[in-house]
Design a protein around this motif. Sequence first.
Motif, PDB file in Angstrom:
ATOM      1  N   LEU A 208       0.833  -1.204   0.000  1.00  0.00           N
ATOM      2  CA  LEU A 208       0.000   0.000   0.000  1.00  0.00           C
ATOM      3  C   LEU A 208       0.868   1.254   0.000  1.00  0.00           C
ATOM      4  O   LEU A 208       0.577   2.221  -0.716  1.00  0.00           O
ATOM      5  CB  LEU A 208      -0.935   0.001   1.213  1.00  0.00           C
ATOM      6  N   GLY A 209       1.948   1.213   0.755  1.00  0.00           N
ATOM      7  CA  GLY A 209       2.858   2.353   0.806  1.00  0.00           C
ATOM      8  C   GLY A 209       3.502   2.613  -0.550  1.00  0.00           C
ATOM      9  O   GLY A 209       3.554   3.755  -1.029  1.00  0.00           O
ATOM     10  N   ASP A 210       3.964   1.540  -1.191  1.00  0.00           N
ATOM     11  CA  ASP A 210       4.605   1.677  -2.507  1.00  0.00           C
ATOM     12  C   ASP A 210       3.647   2.279  -3.523  1.00  0.00           C
ATOM     13  O   ASP A 210       4.016   3.164  -4.298  1.00  0.00           O
ATOM     14  CB  ASP A 210       5.062   0.299  -3.017  1.00  0.00           C
ATOM     15  N   LEU A 211       2.415   1.760  -3.512  1.00  0.00           N
ATOM     16  CA  LEU A 211       1.430   2.230  -4.489  1.00  0.00           C
ATOM     17  C   LEU A 211       1.122   3.701  -4.278  1.00  0.00           C
ATOM     18  O   LEU A 211       0.940   4.462  -5.213  1.00  0.00           O
ATOM     19  CB  LEU A 211       0.140   1.403  -4.392  1.00  0.00           C
ATOM     20  N   GLN A 212       1.094   4.088  -3.005  1.00  0.00           N
ATOM     21  CA  GLN A 212       0.784   5.475  -2.713  1.00  0.00           C
ATOM     22  C   GLN A 212       1.824   6.416  -3.329  1.00  0.00           C
ATOM     23  O   GLN A 212       1.479   7.381  -3.996  1.00  0.00           O
ATOM     24  CB  GLN A 212       0.727   5.719  -1.209  1.00  0.00           C
ATOM     25  N   SER A 213       3.100   6.051  -3.143  1.00  0.00           N
ATOM     26  CA  SER A 213       4.110   6.962  -3.671  1.00  0.00           C
ATOM     27  C   SER A 213       4.176   6.872  -5.192  1.00  0.00           C
ATOM     28  O   SER A 213       4.442   7.852  -5.865  1.00  0.00           O
ATOM     29  CB  SER A 213       5.468   6.665  -3.035  1.00  0.00           C
ATOM     30  N   LYS A 214       3.875   5.711  -5.730  1.00  0.00           N
ATOM     31  CA  LYS A 214       3.953   5.540  -7.178  1.00  0.00           C
ATOM     32  C   LYS A 214       2.864   6.327  -7.909  1.00  0.00           C
ATOM     33  O   LYS A 214       3.110   6.957  -8.912  1.00  0.00           O
ATOM     34  CB  LYS A 214       3.808   4.054  -7.500  1.00  0.00           C
ATOM     35  N   PHE A 215       1.618   6.253  -7.402  1.00  0.00           N
ATOM     36  CA  PHE A 215       0.500   6.885  -8.108  1.00  0.00           C
ATOM     37  C   PHE A 215      -0.003   8.140  -7.404  1.00  0.00           C
ATOM     38  O   PHE A 215      -1.061   8.649  -7.745  1.00  0.00           O
ATOM     39  CB  PHE A 215      -0.654   5.898  -8.256  1.00  0.00           C
ATOM     40  N   ASN A 216       0.724   8.595  -6.394  1.00  0.00           N
ATOM     41  CA  ASN A 216       0.305   9.770  -5.639  1.00  0.00           C
ATOM     42  C   ASN A 216      -1.124   9.612  -5.118  1.00  0.00           C
ATOM     43  O   ASN A 216      -1.986  10.463  -5.306  1.00  0.00           O
ATOM     44  CB  ASN A 216       0.430  11.024  -6.503  1.00  0.00           C
TER      45      ASN A 216
END
Lengths: 336, 335, 325, 307
Positions: A208-216
């Motif tokens: 979830l953290g990775d996705l957040q930074s990837k797709f803002n």
Amino acid sequence: MKELPKNVVLEVEHLKKLFPVFEKGILFSHQTGSIHACDNVSFKVEKGKTLGLVGESGSGKTTLAKTILYLFHPTSGQVFFEGIDVFKTFRSKNKQDILSLRRKMQYIFQDPYSSLNPRMTVADIIMEPYQIHRHIPKKEWPIRMYELLRLVGLEDYHSERYPHEFSGGQRQRVCIARALAVEPEFLIADEPVSSLDVSIRAQILNLLGDLQSKFNLTYIYISHDLSTVRHICDEVAVMYLGRIVELAEVNELFESPRHPYTKALISAVPTSKPGQKSNRIILPGEVPSPINPPLYCRFYPRCKYHIPICKKKDPKLEEILNKHYVSCFRGKEKLD
Amino acid sequence: MPRTILKIENLKTYFNTWAGVVQAVDGVSLEVKKGETLGLVGESGSGKTVTSLSVLRIVPRPGKIIDGRIMFKDEDLLRKTEKEMQKIRGAQIALIFQDPSTSLNPIFSIESQLIEVIQQHQKLNKEEAKEKAEILLDIVGIPDAKLRIKDFPHQFSGGMKQRVAIARALSCEPSLLFADEPTTNLDVTIQAQILDLMRDLKSKFDMSMVLITHNMGIVAEMADRVTVMYAGRVCETSSVNDIFLHATHPYTVALMRAIPQIGTEKQKLQVIPGNIPNLINPPSGCRFHPRCKYAKSICKMKVPELEKVEKGHLTACLRWDEIKKTLLKERERAA
Amino acid sequence: MGYKRYIVKRLIYIIPLFLGISILNFSLMHSAGDPIRLMTLGNPSPNIGEVRENLRIYYGLDQPIYVQYGIWLWRFLQLDLGTSFYSGRTVNTIIGMYAWETIKLQMVALILALAIGIPIGIYSARKQYSKLDITITSSAIMGISIPIFYMGIIFILIFSFYLGWFPSFGAHSLQELRYPFGSYFLDELWHLVLPTVAIAWVSMALYIRLVRSSMLEILRQDYILAARASGLSERTIIFKHALRNATIPLITYIGISIGLLLSGAPMTETVFTWPGLGYLYVNSVTQLDFPVIMGINMIITLIILGVNLITDLLYGIIDPRIRYE
Amino acid sequence: MSKDHTKKEMTKKAVKTSKPISQWGIAWKRFKKNKAALAGLFIEGIILFMAIFGPFIAPYPPNDISAFMEGRTREAPSWDHLMGTDYTGHDVFSQIIYGAAPALQVGVGAAVFSMVIAVLVGSIAGYYGGKIDTILMRFSEVFLVMPAFLFLIVLLKVAMTITVAGFGLGLTILVLGILGWAGDSRAIRAEFLKLKEYEFVTAAKCLGASNRRIIFKHILPNVLHLIIVLITSSIAINVILEAGLSFLGFSDPNIITWGRMIAYSLEAIRGAWWQGVFPGLAIVVTVLGFNILGDGLRDALDPRLRE
């Protein structure tokens, strides 16, 4: 449309959701009261940030989240997403507007076992959003589907499989992939790891953290587990009996909680340090019934700091410090 | 020297399902000393619940105890007759279940469920038993015990039901109590109440306790010693301090690092890759090897035995010696 | 206090059900066609039209249907079921002559079925997958696959015609001379054996299946495990904890099955020439004697509704969750 | 992201690992292990074969009375007449074969018809809930409580009186169907009530799926297993009911049915047991077949039993 302050994507204003309580009558049921699941809740979420919603069962966190997405019909109040009046759009029954709003906001559920249709393959599940929204040409569906699978850490051959062939963690990945298929900007994750095993939780939280930074992405993260909240949230709202009782930046909240309930909640979490018997605050009694709650402070019956006014008036959520909101008559004092 | 009250040796409990044999508990050995709290830690499917049911010999069908010894006060429970076991269950060894809303029979009043157990094991008439039941409810902190004893389970909240369940378990003052995730289904603040209560009662009733949980925080707070299980086997047993500070089994170490700590700030969590194995067809050798970052080819072939790291600290890893050194270096670097 | 309210609620609840069924019954009879025309279908009389008209006026069939229903309902509430088209006797009298035999037959069969079916069901559940369990379950599935009337024929063939142990028809011997030991009671019992066993056989199979499956379900519950863990004896666990919970679906099913058995009465009673409501019903239908048909339908409906009410009350006693709803 | 992943490549990769199985696949696997259920399937296969090819396999035509001419009425089973002859000289075995078609037609027809009503009522009541649900369920209660079989007899008798030429099977199917849906509709409603609270339904709503899509794509496929089990057992019940109706004489006299054969046999059953016993056995075997098939399907499809 409404102009929102800079960076704010979601604004909830005085949201209220009551569930009628029925008593079975002879022929038809009649209403005898209402559950105040979510009562006059307001907050804002900034772009790319994570707001944590914390509370015990019955505090109304899930109701709040589902009402924001119009999965429950709100009793009153407003929600603005990027300036769009969410409830007005849904009530308008304009199919195009509704679908475009649905694409922006998605939900990840607590129980990965019941949140996947057991009769559909993973490919069907992830491609269903494409069928509903048709936002990408049909030719690209499988390609996008495989991309999503890899993005959430699954293999290509998983697409042909059925949910029952997966473990809880893998299912939660499928759920995340399905939510991402509409390319949302905002995700509500409702206890996404609480039914998973400890060794799997970290995988999903990191994803979830990775996705957040990837797709803002902007998140609302709902949990009763304070340690994960501390870990992934930027701001935290503590709920009690349908109300937000305290709202602050995460470190501020954990290090100097002001509301007696927040204090007790934080102290109740077992610390992973042996021998260090915490001086925990044990709250007496239990969360009272949310059916027809009192008109005074809802925490009053369990609060040891109460003063006469607590039983007369209902405290409002007030900003006592910079961006630190508390709903307590003694919020400005430092209580021990 | 504390005496050992329960000693399980090489316990194997298998389930014969239509899909195959589930090796739910496969060679578990552990020990509970008199007066201590043993934290039995593991994830779902690690076999901790089945172990506790095996001790009472109430594993539901199609489960069966295949092998092993369960020494309770120096007597092998597996050699006892069903009649003898009935006298032990509830009277000397009691069990608290995870979900209080399903572990109380919905159609009987609290009173009748408590009296029933008391009368089963003690020669008391109905009045005396009722009096005792009221006292018990009072002890576990149910307000207005005298009135509420007439109520039915559905009239109680989750936390209150768990208190009733605790009262039932303690009704005959057992010397050993198994508490199977007693707070998992409860809210944090209620969990705090229940844990507090259990700690009190443990000393009041002078019991030994096996606390089954997956929550390391609860272990840290409640347990004296810890046994960690993974996929039906024991990985590591040691004092609670050693588990948190000097764990040597890679699974224990990884588990500790994967748990977010409330005291720490936002950062990436360390991850245990892969999934929990299927116990119909478990991995060969060490069952943790597919997910272990220290695994070598020998781990695939040889089943590790519990080995002594130091006094009171056992670990079931073939390479614990090397790993211990690596971990020590890592800890030094971190510090 | 809760329970009283519950009882009142269930009582009032029956009224719309009764009205619904009576309306359905009434409109069914009338949509079935003009009874007078049906009755006089083969009549060669030249002024048949006039005869029919007179008959219609006589029976009040010339009025609009809702008026007819109103009149019928009003009379029904005064316990007046009308007069038979054929015999001219009141329906009350006719039904009174037959009802007891049906009730007697079904009661004895029900008691027999429960007394044998429940213990077998419990045993079968406790010894799941044992040889005896497999025998029981396969016999039970055979049992529910045999139509009651066929069972009756087989019984008559074997026990009456070939072995000559029991009479093949009727509820009583025609002559006092034939009473076993001169006792009327024994004669009644003697006639009851074959039909009750035939009926009980089939419903027993249903009870066995039901008890077995609900016991299996309940024995899997946590509270049974908890009861075991508290050292309760197996007897207490099975007969107190499990059986009491299994009673809830069982009672539901007894309620339903009484309705089914009453509906099936025409077949059983035809096979055994049993002078009960079912036998009467078939005769009345053959004669298209609508007042009697309606009367029997409503009596049986009332019995079923009564049984439903008792079922509901028993739920309340057994399950506190319903009582305190 | 690499876009060169074609579907072909994917499938190749998938083959490498074990084959995915759907829940239907699992159910079939379990079903295959159940010998009794397979026997049920086999029995129904034979009955179906008899129903379709009856005229070709029956040794005597339906109205053949050559035995009557020869004075061989009520003859005990022999090589000429495997199950004997009845009092008009009909071959009992042939008649049983002819009886298969109406039994199946009524049984299956009425079961399917009542299931259509049950699914319609159950899904609407369960999915939409509220007042519609209350009204529909009250309505179904009336059908559940009333003595339907008794009503049925009257309707059929009237039909017999009006139509001299016979009314075929249609009316029986229709009426059995109308009178039998109530119980099934409640079971389906309960399933809908349960499933609509499942998170995959909420997830679909959240994705913007329409009610139609949710009902047909998400809920119905998950109720299908229940529908199959209910239909199988309702066929068994309808075959018994049909036999009872024709046994009492409330069926089209021009159609040979097993129940009617038993009824005709009653007059002389003492001397010629085969007239009634064999048709009865045909009923028992057919019903038994559906019952064990239904039990097998329930065991195979019921997800609760999966461990």
